[in-house]
Design a protein around this motif. Structure first.
Motif, PDB file in Angstrom:
ATOM      1  N   GLU A 279       0.798  -1.207   0.000  1.00 18.98           N
ATOM      2  CA  GLU A 279       0.000   0.000   0.000  1.00 18.98           C
ATOM      3  C   GLU A 279       0.844   1.276   0.000  1.00 18.98           C
ATOM      4  O   GLU A 279       0.449   2.278  -0.543  1.00 18.98           O
ATOM      5  N   GLU A 280       2.037   1.221   0.642  1.00 19.84           N
ATOM      6  CA  GLU A 280       2.776   2.461   0.850  1.00 19.84           C
ATOM      7  C   GLU A 280       4.016   2.589  -0.030  1.00 19.84           C
ATOM      8  O   GLU A 280       4.149   3.503  -0.805  1.00 19.84           O
ATOM      9  N   CYS A 281       4.939   1.655   0.085  1.00 13.33           N
ATOM     10  CA  CYS A 281       6.259   1.901  -0.486  1.00 13.33           C
ATOM     11  C   CYS A 281       6.724   0.798  -1.427  1.00 13.33           C
ATOM     12  O   CYS A 281       7.874   0.774  -1.807  1.00 13.33           O
ATOM     13  N   GLY A 282       5.878  -0.105  -1.785  1.00 11.17           N
ATOM     14  CA  GLY A 282       6.294  -1.254  -2.575  1.00 11.17           C
ATOM     15  C   GLY A 282       6.738  -0.895  -3.981  1.00 11.17           C
ATOM     16  O   GLY A 282       6.434   0.165  -4.506  1.00 11.17           O
ATOM     17  N   SER A 283       7.481  -1.812  -4.569  1.00 10.64           N
ATOM     18  CA  SER A 283       7.960  -1.593  -5.919  1.00 10.64           C
ATOM     19  C   SER A 283       6.817  -1.794  -6.919  1.00 10.64           C
ATOM     20  O   SER A 283       5.851  -2.502  -6.674  1.00 10.64           O
ATOM     21  N   LYS A 284       6.999  -1.159  -8.058  1.00  9.91           N
ATOM     22  CA  LYS A 284       5.992  -1.239  -9.112  1.00  9.91           C
ATOM     23  C   LYS A 284       5.999  -2.641  -9.708  1.00  9.91           C
ATOM     24  O   LYS A 284       7.033  -3.167 -10.090  1.00  9.91           O
ATOM     25  N   LEU A 285       4.811  -3.251  -9.763  1.00 15.08           N
ATOM     26  CA  LEU A 285       4.673  -4.601 -10.306  1.00 15.08           C
ATOM     27  C   LEU A 285       4.347  -4.600 -11.793  1.00 15.08           C
ATOM     28  O   LEU A 285       4.463  -5.622 -12.447  1.00 15.08           O
ATOM     29  N   GLY A 286       3.896  -3.453 -12.288  1.00 16.64           N
ATOM     30  CA  GLY A 286       3.574  -3.376 -13.702  1.00 16.64           C
ATOM     31  C   GLY A 286       2.458  -2.396 -13.977  1.00 16.64           C
ATOM     32  O   GLY A 286       1.933  -1.749 -13.076  1.00 16.64           O
ATOM     33  N   GLU A 287       2.122  -2.298 -15.265  1.00 15.26           N
ATOM     34  CA  GLU A 287       1.036  -1.440 -15.718  1.00 15.26           C
ATOM     35  C   GLU A 287       0.074  -2.285 -16.529  1.00 15.26           C
ATOM     36  O   GLU A 287       0.460  -3.287 -17.122  1.00 15.26           O
ATOM     37  N   ALA A 288      -1.168  -1.849 -16.568  1.00 14.44           N
ATOM     38  CA  ALA A 288      -2.164  -2.570 -17.354  1.00 14.44           C
ATOM     39  C   ALA A 288      -3.277  -1.624 -17.768  1.00 14.44           C
ATOM     40  O   ALA A 288      -3.492  -0.589 -17.142  1.00 14.44           O
ATOM     41  N   THR A 289      -3.961  -2.000 -18.814  1.00 16.87           N
ATOM     42  CA  THR A 289      -5.181  -1.341 -19.239  1.00 16.87           C
ATOM     43  C   THR A 289      -6.258  -2.408 -19.227  1.00 16.87           C
ATOM     44  O   THR A 289      -6.046  -3.518 -19.728  1.00 16.87           O
ATOM     45  N   ARG A 290      -7.389  -2.069 -18.630  1.00 15.52           N
ATOM     46  CA  ARG A 290      -8.430  -3.073 -18.441  1.00 15.52           C
ATOM     47  C   ARG A 290      -9.797  -2.453 -18.682  1.00 15.52           C
ATOM     48  O   ARG A 290     -10.074  -1.348 -18.221  1.00 15.52           O
ATOM     49  N   GLY A 291     -10.648  -3.179 -19.380  1.00 12.77           N
ATOM     50  CA  GLY A 291     -12.035  -2.782 -19.551  1.00 12.77           C
ATOM     51  C   GLY A 291     -12.909  -3.595 -18.625  1.00 12.77           C
ATOM     52  O   GLY A 291     -12.624  -4.762 -18.364  1.00 12.77           O
ATOM     53  N   VAL A 292     -13.967  -2.958 -18.102  1.00 11.89           N
ATOM     54  CA  VAL A 292     -14.806  -3.649 -17.133  1.00 11.89           C
ATOM     55  C   VAL A 292     -16.236  -3.096 -17.176  1.00 11.89           C
ATOM     56  O   VAL A 292     -16.434  -1.895 -17.313  1.00 11.89           O
ATOM     57  N   PHE A 293     -17.223  -3.998 -17.100  1.00 10.31           N
ATOM     58  CA  PHE A 293     -18.594  -3.560 -16.876  1.00 10.31           C
ATOM     59  C   PHE A 293     -18.699  -3.214 -15.400  1.00 10.31           C
ATOM     60  O   PHE A 293     -18.212  -3.958 -14.545  1.00 10.31           O
ATOM     61  N   MET A 294     -19.331  -2.083 -15.086  1.00 16.20           N
ATOM     62  CA  MET A 294     -19.251  -1.569 -13.729  1.00 16.20           C
ATOM     63  C   MET A 294     -20.419  -0.649 -13.409  1.00 16.20           C
ATOM     64  O   MET A 294     -21.073  -0.138 -14.307  1.00 16.20           O
ATOM     65  N   PRO A 295     -20.651  -0.410 -12.121  1.00 16.98           N
ATOM     66  CA  PRO A 295     -21.578   0.656 -11.770  1.00 16.98           C
ATOM     67  C   PRO A 295     -20.924   1.991 -12.117  1.00 16.98           C
ATOM     68  O   PRO A 295     -19.755   2.206 -11.800  1.00 16.98           O
ATOM     69  N   THR A 296     -21.635   2.859 -12.804  1.00 17.71           N
ATOM     70  CA  THR A 296     -21.100   4.186 -13.109  1.00 17.71           C
ATOM     71  C   THR A 296     -21.642   5.241 -12.162  1.00 17.71           C
ATOM     72  O   THR A 296     -21.133   6.352 -12.123  1.00 17.71           O
ATOM     73  N   LYS A 297     -22.696   4.877 -11.419  1.00 11.87           N
ATOM     74  CA  LYS A 297     -23.222   5.823 -10.432  1.00 11.87           C
ATOM     75  C   LYS A 297     -24.031   5.067  -9.390  1.00 11.87           C
ATOM     76  O   LYS A 297     -24.767   4.142  -9.705  1.00 11.87           O
ATOM     77  N   LEU A 298     -23.872   5.491  -8.152  1.00 13.16           N
ATOM     78  CA  LEU A 298     -24.697   5.025  -7.048  1.00 13.16           C
ATOM     79  C   LEU A 298     -24.816   6.220  -6.109  1.00 13.16           C
ATOM     80  O   LEU A 298     -23.824   6.653  -5.528  1.00 13.16           O
ATOM     81  N   ALA A 299     -26.025   6.769  -6.011  1.00 12.18           N
ATOM     82  CA  ALA A 299     -26.177   8.008  -5.253  1.00 12.18           C
ATOM     83  C   ALA A 299     -27.504   8.035  -4.504  1.00 12.18           C
ATOM     84  O   ALA A 299     -28.521   7.577  -5.010  1.00 12.18           O
ATOM     85  N   VAL A 300     -27.434   8.582  -3.314  1.00 11.02           N
ATOM     86  CA  VAL A 300     -28.612   9.015  -2.567  1.00 11.02           C
ATOM     87  C   VAL A 300     -28.267  10.448  -2.178  1.00 11.02           C
ATOM     88  O   VAL A 300     -27.438  10.677  -1.295  1.00 11.02           O
ATOM     89  N   SER A 301     -28.871  11.392  -2.883  1.00 10.93           N
ATOM     90  CA  SER A 301     -28.471  12.796  -2.757  1.00 10.93           C
ATOM     91  C   SER A 301     -29.527  13.649  -2.085  1.00 10.93           C
ATOM     92  O   SER A 301     -30.734  13.434  -2.275  1.00 10.93           O
ATOM     93  N   VAL A 302     -29.055  14.629  -1.342  1.00 15.46           N
ATOM     94  CA  VAL A 302     -29.898  15.675  -0.793  1.00 15.46           C
ATOM     95  C   VAL A 302     -29.803  16.853  -1.776  1.00 15.46           C
ATOM     96  O   VAL A 302     -28.700  17.254  -2.150  1.00 15.46           O
ATOM     97  N   VAL A 303     -30.964  17.366  -2.191  1.00 14.42           N
ATOM     98  CA  VAL A 303     -31.015  18.363  -3.257  1.00 14.42           C
ATOM     99  C   VAL A 303     -31.693  19.632  -2.749  1.00 14.42           C
ATOM    100  O   VAL A 303     -32.720  19.565  -2.065  1.00 14.42           O
ATOM    101  N   TYR A 304     -31.116  20.803  -3.102  1.00 19.92           N
ATOM    102  CA  TYR A 304     -31.698  22.100  -2.775  1.00 19.92           C
ATOM    103  C   TYR A 304     -31.946  22.858  -4.068  1.00 19.92           C
ATOM    104  O   TYR A 304     -31.050  22.977  -4.901  1.00 19.92           O
ATOM    105  N   TYR A 305     -33.155  23.382  -4.237  1.00 17.86           N
ATOM    106  CA  TYR A 305     -33.551  24.113  -5.453  1.00 17.86           C
ATOM    107  C   TYR A 305     -33.529  25.615  -5.213  1.00 17.86           C
ATOM    108  O   TYR A 305     -34.007  26.096  -4.185  1.00 17.86           O
ATOM    109  N   ILE A 306     -33.010  26.349  -6.173  1.00 16.73           N
ATOM    110  CA  ILE A 306     -33.066  27.794  -6.140  1.00 16.73           C
ATOM    111  C   ILE A 306     -34.390  28.198  -6.759  1.00 16.73           C
ATOM    112  O   ILE A 306     -34.709  27.812  -7.872  1.00 16.73           O
ATOM    113  N   LYS A 307     -35.178  28.975  -6.038  1.00 12.76           N
ATOM    114  CA  LYS A 307     -36.506  29.402  -6.533  1.00 12.76           C
ATOM    115  C   LYS A 307     -36.499  30.870  -6.837  1.00 12.76           C
ATOM    116  O   LYS A 307     -35.872  31.651  -6.239  1.00 12.76           O
TER     117      LYS A 307
END
Length: 188
Positions: free
Chosen positions: A160-188
């Motif tokens: 997590e902190e100081c380890g050596s680099k193991l490599g690089e990768a590019t990866r595609g994934v199906f995923m959640p793009t949003k998960l929200a429970v929001s408090v909303v204020y409207y300007i009137k």
């Protein structure tokens, strides 16, 4: 990155005016100590544009981290009227992240518990949501879920902190793009 966020917010605010603008925050993001805010503006009779951003700069005990910056524009089509009831839409997502030492729920990303990942993520998705107006006409609560496809390019490190680099990768994934429970204020 900051310039992109400022430009998007200015663009949205340029089109925003009274009875057409909502400010919001996603309560689920706050559970991960992520500062976040969003602005939504009415574009037409049933269309709105929502732009949200989040930022988490923290490293927790045992060097656990979910550091990230995220920007997420979203077009919404309201089935009845803007800011009330059901809506569907499409979103795009960009995030720069540095995460490690975290055990995710449901076995998601199991390597994140023992490795650190740093990279960029871009995604597109479809969303569904519902907004509940609260008494007083200026407040509501909305829930949103989005699913889509993301592409990430990252570097992986041994610890997590100081380890050596193991490599690089590019990866595609199906995923959640949003998960929200929001408090909303409207300007009137």
């Amino acid at each position: 990155m900051r310039c992109i966020v400022v430009a998007i917010v200015c663009l949205v605010c340029n089109y925003a005016y009274a009875q057409r603008t909502a400010f919001k925050t996603n309560a689920l993001y706050w559970t991960t100590a992520t500062f976040n805010a969003g602005v939504e503006t009415r574009l037409s009779g049933r269309w709105t544009l929502d732009v949200s951003a989040g930022y988490n700069p923290f490293t927790f005990s045992d060097n656990k981290k979910l550091k990230h910056v995220v920007v997420q524009p979203e077009a919404r089509y309201w089935l009845c009227a803007p800011y009330a009831g059901h809506f569907v839409g499409a979103n795009i997502l960009y995030s720069h992240y540095n995460a490690g030492g975290v055990k995710m729920p449901l076995g998601i990303f199991p390597e994140l518990a023992s490795k650190r990942f740093q990279g960029d993520l871009g995604a597109v998705g479809l969303v569904y949501g519902y907004s509940w107006m609260l008494p007083g006409k200026r407040w509501s609560v909305e829930a949103v879920v989005g699913l889509g496809y993301g592409l990430t390019h990252y570097s992986k490190y041994a610890c997590e902190e100081c380890g050596s680099k193991l490599g690089e990768a590019t990866r595609g994934v199906f995923m959640p793009t949003k998960l929200a429970v929001s408090v909303v204020y409207y300007i009137k």
